[in-house]
Enzyme design. Sequence first.
Site, PDB file in Angstrom:
ATOM      1  CG  ASP A  18      -1.943  -1.052   1.217  1.00 60.58           C
ATOM      2  OD1 ASP A  18      -2.176  -1.632   0.144  1.00 60.58           O
ATOM      3  OD2 ASP A  18      -2.524  -1.320   2.286  1.00 60.58           O
TER       4      ASP A  18
HETATM    5  N1  URA Z   1      -1.674  -5.817   3.787  1.00 64.61           N
HETATM    6  C1  URA Z   1      -2.123  -4.552   3.768  1.00 64.61           C
HETATM    7  O1  URA Z   1      -3.193  -4.260   4.279  1.00 64.61           O
HETATM    8  N2  URA Z   1      -1.352  -3.615   3.175  1.00 64.61           N
HETATM    9  C2  URA Z   1      -0.153  -3.886   2.616  1.00 64.61           C
HETATM   10  O2  URA Z   1       0.508  -2.986   2.100  1.00 64.61           O
HETATM   11  C3  URA Z   1       0.297  -5.217   2.652  1.00 64.61           C
HETATM   12  C4  URA Z   1      -0.475  -6.183   3.242  1.00 64.61           C
END
Ligand code: URA
Length: 241
Positions: free
Chosen positions: A105
């Site tokens: 993310d």
């Molecule tokens: N899970 C999430 O919620 N975000 C990420 O970036 C990776 C795994």
Amino acid sequence: MRLDRYLAERLGITRGESRKLAASGRVTVDGAVCRKADTRLEESVVRVAVDGRPLAGSYRKYVYLMLNKPQGVVSAAQDRRDTTVVDLVREDFPRRQLFPAGRLDKTSTGFVLLTDDGAFAHEILAPGRHVSKTYLVTLDTPLTEAMCRGFAAGVTLADGQTLAPAEVRPADPDDPCLVRVILHQGVYHQIKRMFGVYDAGVNGLHREAIGPVSLDPDLAPGRWRELTEAEVLALQDAARR
Ligand code: URA
């Protein structure tokens, strides 16, 4: 791969310029001056230097990079608004079609693997042999027994999707909100949605490892290095196990 093409790719210069560079005697291949631009480089074994400075890594057919993604950078090859993980390395690999193998993310930090080897990326991401990923997660509430049991059994998300078993455990005896999570599949916003089932929010998420390969602690946010051959092989092994 011919030396002139390799120099052109690595240095962002034309083939003609690479030929002149080699002819000038400024280029060494495995330590010996090489003036012949049509010299063939064997995969993974050749170290090329210009003016005594080695070009990053030996020649490889494909590039495999470990990047410590900073917050605010998106896991994509290009984006009209935000800086991407590929933007952070583009200057060093102007001719390579690099992409992130798997996503983190925008708000998450840590290990992103960049490559131009599509078959390799497919292998480590393919459902069924998805290589595990380890995250350090800061929650807005302490870890509970219910979370541990639920993760081990396979969390059912709000949309009804039941996930594969995952591991969660305390990461710091002095901080009940700091946990380590190991996932064996990749679902969009997976960790945030898993903790969301328990009304827990995620304040920080850092990817520490992909399979057996840990993020190099010497890499500050935004910095990268090439994977060693042993690391590439270890990832391939993990996918094939
Ligand atoms: N899970 C999430 O919620 N975000 C990420 O970036 C990776 C795994």
